[in-house]
Design a protein around this motif. Structure first.
Motif, PDB file in Angstrom:
ATOM      1  N   THR A 236      -7.134  -1.372   5.207  1.00 37.39           N
ATOM      2  CA  THR A 236      -7.078  -1.476   3.758  1.00 37.39           C
ATOM      3  C   THR A 236      -6.726  -2.916   3.421  1.00 37.39           C
ATOM      4  O   THR A 236      -6.624  -3.764   4.319  1.00 37.39           O
ATOM      5  CB  THR A 236      -6.045  -0.491   3.162  1.00 37.39           C
ATOM      6  N   SER A 257     -12.824   8.930   4.095  1.00 39.39           N
ATOM      7  CA  SER A 257     -12.106   8.596   2.870  1.00 39.39           C
ATOM      8  C   SER A 257     -11.421   9.807   2.264  1.00 39.39           C
ATOM      9  O   SER A 257     -10.474   9.663   1.485  1.00 39.39           O
ATOM     10  CB  SER A 257     -13.074   7.967   1.863  1.00 39.39           C
ATOM     11  N   SER A 258     -11.878  11.021   2.624  1.00 46.23           N
ATOM     12  CA  SER A 258     -11.245  12.234   2.103  1.00 46.23           C
ATOM     13  C   SER A 258      -9.909  12.514   2.787  1.00 46.23           C
ATOM     14  O   SER A 258      -9.141  13.365   2.322  1.00 46.23           O
ATOM     15  CB  SER A 258     -12.179  13.434   2.279  1.00 46.23           C
ATOM     16  N   THR A 260      -7.519  10.257   3.155  1.00 47.13           N
ATOM     17  CA  THR A 260      -6.539   9.271   2.723  1.00 47.13           C
ATOM     18  C   THR A 260      -6.453   9.262   1.202  1.00 47.13           C
ATOM     19  O   THR A 260      -7.399   9.674   0.518  1.00 47.13           O
ATOM     20  CB  THR A 260      -6.916   7.865   3.226  1.00 47.13           C
ATOM     21  N   SER A 261      -5.332   8.774   0.702  1.00 44.67           N
ATOM     22  CA  SER A 261      -5.160   8.612  -0.742  1.00 44.67           C
ATOM     23  C   SER A 261      -5.271   7.147  -1.150  1.00 44.67           C
ATOM     24  O   SER A 261      -5.082   6.807  -2.323  1.00 44.67           O
ATOM     25  CB  SER A 261      -3.789   9.151  -1.176  1.00 44.67           C
ATOM     26  N   ASN A 263      -6.838   3.694  -2.288  1.00 40.70           N
ATOM     27  CA  ASN A 263      -7.992   3.335  -3.122  1.00 40.70           C
ATOM     28  C   ASN A 263      -8.997   2.513  -2.339  1.00 40.70           C
ATOM     29  O   ASN A 263     -10.205   2.610  -2.560  1.00 40.70           O
ATOM     30  CB  ASN A 263      -7.524   2.549  -4.354  1.00 40.70           C
ATOM     31  N   TYR A 265     -10.284   1.766   1.441  1.00 37.35           N
ATOM     32  CA  TYR A 265     -10.238   2.319   2.804  1.00 37.35           C
ATOM     33  C   TYR A 265     -11.540   1.920   3.480  1.00 37.35           C
ATOM     34  O   TYR A 265     -12.626   2.308   3.043  1.00 37.35           O
ATOM     35  CB  TYR A 265     -10.095   3.831   2.738  1.00 37.35           C
TER      36      TYR A 265
END
Length: 388
Positions: A236, A257-258, A260-261, A263, A265
């Protein structure tokens, strides 16, 4: 022969003949020197015309022979294109089919003339279209040939596993003007790629996507990526614009990407990588698939915690020590000199994982090398010696 001289001589001849004609019609007599001079000019010019005609005839014969040879060559390569064992397509940059050979028409179960004008994307499984689109967008930015493994659907037929090799054609200005596709049906092939994931029964029948070293892997929020081969760097960016290493996906791991939270990635191939894509909707609908993926997701979470511990160390040398220990477990391979990291990491990679500068990492790595704790092989891979 100079064509301008030929035209001038023709004009002189024409004027002489015109004067002769006018004189013969107006006067009852003709000057004795007019006709011989005109006839001489006419004769000389006619000889030039004759020579020019012979030269033009010879050139025409050569052109006919060249045209016949070119036509034979064109037919030869057209036959190679038409009857090749693999399917071949030419599309414009929007993916609209412009040319297709007989093998491609047979694979897609569509007549050749009906294929022309059809979007290539229409024959790709709906769930995989966005991924293919992303791959093509990357291809436009490079001159590499791209190999994709997707599922294609025949017209009024079944889906089949296919290997697509795609290349961009550019004009003299470097602008992409068309795409060339090679299609192969690989449904019945049981090659080494299938063996990579043979222990995970839910993945056996899925296409494999390849990414070259250094390539940014496009992420779809609806998809989880399973690593069959290679190493993927997950990172990131902080507010200062510096890259932060937050994970390494090794064979058998998953990322996406699903999961992680964050923005921002990003996934980057640290080596040549092979992936299988799994849709989140499939996981929700399949208890067996969920059971298979749960330990792999857990493995990623444990690794993330390890990176958090590294970042929490007070001293940079402690962070570097713990990072090297982590890499030893994740990508280490035993060699006579110690444990070799199978992937070449840069000082910038270490700096981003340790939240420090590249200069500091370079200094600390030099110190470890002086102490005999690390060394480098001929390919600049790090070898850890008694590093505990």
């Amino acid at each position: 022969m100079n064509i301008e001289n030929f035209i001038q001589r023709a004009e002189v001849l024409h004027k002489g003949l015109a004067d002769l004609y006018q004189t013969a019609n107006v006067l009852p007599w003709i000057p004795p020197d007019l006709l011989p001079q005109a006839f001489k000019e006419l004769y000389n010019t006619s000889k030039i015309v004759q020579l020019a005609a012979e030269e033009l005839y010879q050139q025409n014969e050569e052109l006919v022979q060249t045209r016949n040879w070119l036509e034979a060559e064109r037919q030869h390569y057209q036959d190679l294109f038409e009857f090749a064992p693999d399917g071949y397509l030419v599309t414009n940059t929007e993916g609209i089919i412009q040319e297709a050979n007989l093998t491609a028409a047979k694979l897609l179960n569509v007549s050749k003339h009906l294929l022309v004008g059809k979007p290539m994307i229409n024959f790709i499984l709906v769930q995989e279209r966005q991924q293919v689109h992303n791959e093509l967008m990357q291809l436009y930015q490079s001159d590499r040939v791209k190999e994709l493994f997707v599922r294609l659907q025949q017209r009024y037929g079944e889906f089949f596993d296919a290997a697509l090799t795609v290349a961009v054609v550019r004009n003299h200005q470097g602008k992409a003007i068309s795409l060339r596709w090679m299609l192969r049906n690989i449904t019945d092939r049981h090659d080494a790629e299938s063996a990579l994931i043979k222990n995970d029964g839910d993945f056996n029948d899925r296409p494999i996507y390849k990414h070259s070293k250094g390539e940014t892997i496009p992420l779809n929020p609806l998809v989880i990526c399973y690593v069959c081969q290679g190493l993927v760097k997950l990172s990131t960016y902080c507010e200062t614009g510096e890259e932060l290493l937050i994970g390494l996906a090794t064979p058998g791991m998953v990322f996406g990407s699903s999961l992680t939270s964050l923005n921002i990635y990003q996934a980057t191939a640290l080596s040549d990588v092979k992936l299988v894509l799994i849709y989140a909707a499939e996981i929700a609908a399949s208890p067996n698939l969920s059971h298979t993926l749960l330990p792999k997701i857990n493995q990623r979470l444990q690794q993330t915690e390890s990176f958090l511990v590294i970042c929490g160390r007070r001293h940079v040398q402690e962070r570097l020590h713990d990072l090297l220990q982590l890499l030893k477990r994740e990508v280490g391979e035993t060699v006579p000199e110690g444990t070799r990291l199978s992937v070449r990491f840069t000082h910038e990679d270490f700096a981003s994982a340790c939240c420090t500068t590249r200069v500091t990492i370079t200094r600390l790595m030099g110190k470890l090398q002086e102490q005999g704790l690390i060394s480098f092989d001929l390919k600049k891979h790090i070898i850890l010696k008694d590093f505990d």
